[in-house]
Design a protein around this motif. Structure first.
Motif, PDB file in Angstrom:
ATOM      1  N   UNK A 104      -5.208  -1.270   5.711  1.00 15.52           N
ATOM      2  CA  UNK A 104      -5.436  -0.579   4.314  1.00 15.52           C
ATOM      3  C   UNK A 104      -6.859  -0.466   4.298  1.00 15.52           C
ATOM      4  N   UNK A 105      -7.230   0.200   2.969  1.00 12.28           N
ATOM      5  CA  UNK A 105      -8.495   0.535   2.484  1.00 12.28           C
ATOM      6  C   UNK A 105      -9.112  -0.354   1.875  1.00 12.28           C
ATOM      7  N   UNK A 106      -8.562  -0.618   0.440  1.00 11.46           N
ATOM      8  CA  UNK A 106      -9.328  -1.439  -0.410  1.00 11.46           C
ATOM      9  C   UNK A 106      -7.847  -1.944  -1.401  1.00 11.46           C
ATOM     10  N   UNK A 107      -7.154  -2.708  -0.905  1.00  8.35           N
ATOM     11  CA  UNK A 107      -5.527  -3.244  -1.212  1.00  8.35           C
ATOM     12  C   UNK A 107      -5.953  -4.069  -2.670  1.00  8.35           C
ATOM     13  N   UNK A 108      -4.811  -3.845  -3.646  1.00  4.69           N
ATOM     14  CA  UNK A 108      -4.586  -4.778  -4.655  1.00  4.69           C
ATOM     15  C   UNK A 108      -3.127  -4.792  -4.723  1.00  4.69           C
ATOM     16  N   UNK A 109      -2.667  -6.053  -5.257  1.00  7.36           N
ATOM     17  CA  UNK A 109      -1.419  -6.437  -5.506  1.00  7.36           C
ATOM     18  C   UNK A 109      -1.024  -6.644  -6.865  1.00  7.36           C
ATOM     19  N   UNK A 110       0.017  -6.236  -7.312  1.00  4.84           N
ATOM     20  CA  UNK A 110       0.871  -6.319  -8.720  1.00  4.84           C
ATOM     21  C   UNK A 110       2.098  -6.434  -8.681  1.00  4.84           C
ATOM     22  N   UNK A 111       2.599  -7.415  -9.647  1.00  3.61           N
ATOM     23  CA  UNK A 111       4.037  -7.703  -9.556  1.00  3.61           C
ATOM     24  C   UNK A 111       4.836  -6.842 -10.428  1.00  3.61           C
ATOM     25  N   UNK A 112       6.300  -6.592 -10.093  1.00  3.50           N
ATOM     26  CA  UNK A 112       6.867  -5.878 -11.065  1.00  3.50           C
ATOM     27  C   UNK A 112       8.388  -5.865 -10.736  1.00  3.50           C
ATOM     28  N   UNK A 113       9.018  -5.271 -11.625  1.00  6.29           N
ATOM     29  CA  UNK A 113      10.604  -5.519 -11.502  1.00  6.29           C
ATOM     30  C   UNK A 113      10.997  -4.068 -10.651  1.00  6.29           C
ATOM     31  N   UNK A 114      11.769  -4.095  -9.695  1.00  8.58           N
ATOM     32  CA  UNK A 114      12.392  -3.185  -9.067  1.00  8.58           C
ATOM     33  C   UNK A 114      13.868  -2.948  -9.229  1.00  8.58           C
TER      34      UNK A 114
END
Length: 279
Positions: A104-114
């Motif tokens: 990856x280059x500059x990853x970030x994480x976020x939480x959500x409903x799928x």
């Protein structure tokens, strides 16, 4: 590498810039100098070119992601609507798996409903009743976002062109039907190791994650590529996204739904470099 499209028009140039950043693994300047910051049509035209390239290379679409669902983020970017990107099979990561940061280059994480769809959303009124009936089940999810634009210096046009700044996604367990789980009532916490680094709730996603799904269903149909049974829809972040580095372990908990986690590790080359630097 072949050009993504003949000619020197701005859309093709923007697509080529993003494609080159991916191939070279080096973030690129924003593409708004070519397509503007808020030209919706041009931004999605770039995304469509990149999607067509991926499909031609054998990629398989598994669904869509919705972004810019938070009013705060919309205000930050000066927009009044969400956006969407395309999910591909090779973007799926198993729950609890470890991702090499070097890919990856500059990853970030976020939480959500799928949401996993059990019916097409191609015909009919696409009203609340139809949207709810089309959902086979919901699962907790993590989206690993990653901008090809250097330093996340993005506007609406940049992120849409860059497939919604998407990278990977993780689906958790268990699966709940909408008779068992009400998305708007969910509360979310995202922990890095044992520290909570992000939190939010269902109302943070356009007021209700099902509202986000309805928006996507209508938009996808309008552009001639409606949502289909079996597809996954990431409905949008329930809280702020968090940068990820090697060694991080993220776990999201969504009340009434369940948990999902992902790890990040150094790539082989990075690990070797670190050992050499400490020798």
């Amino acid at each position: 590498m072949n050009e993504i499209s003949p000619g020197n028009d701005a859309v093709a140039q923007a697509a080529e810039r993003l494609l080159r950043a991916t191939a070279d693994h080096v973030p690129c300047p924003p593409v708004r100098d070519l397509i503007g910051s808020d030209d919706v049509k041009a931004a999605y035209a770039v995304q469509e070119l990149l999607t067509a390239r991926r499909l031609a290379d054998g990629a398989r679409v598994t669904g869509r992601k919705i972004g810019l669902t938070s009013p705060a983020v919309q205000r930050q970017l000066g927009v009044d609507q969400p956006d969407f990107g395309v999910l591909f099979a090779d973007m799926s990561v198993a729950d609890g798996a470890s991702v090499p940061v070097g890919t990856l280059l500059q990853p970030k994480v976020e939480a959500e409903i799928a949401f996993v769809l059990g019916a097409d959303l191609a015909e009919g009124p696409l009203d609340d009743a139809q949207i709810r009936a089309a959902v086979a089940h919901a699962v907790p999810a993590l989206e690993i976002v990653d901008s090809r634009i250097a330093d996340w210096d993005i506007t609406f046009g940049d992120t849409v062109a860059d497939n919604g700044s998407s990278a990977l996604y993780v689906l958790g367990t268990p699966a709940r039907t909408l008779s068992e789980f009400e998305p708007v009532e969910a509360a979310m916490t995202l922990d890095r190791h044992d520290e909570t680094v992000s939190s939010g709730d269902g109302a943070a996603c356009l007021g209700d994650p099902l509202t986000a799904l309805a928006w996507l269903a209508r938009t996808a149909r309008d552009v001639g590529d409606p949502l289909r049974a079996g597809q996954v829809v990431l409905s949008g972040a329930l809280g702020p996204m968090v940068p990820a580095v090697a060694g991080d372990v993220f776990t999201a908990r969504i009340t009434g739904l369940g948990t999902v986690s992902v790890r990040f590790h150094a790539s082989a080359g990075e690990a070797a470099g670190n050992e050499g630097a400490s020798a």
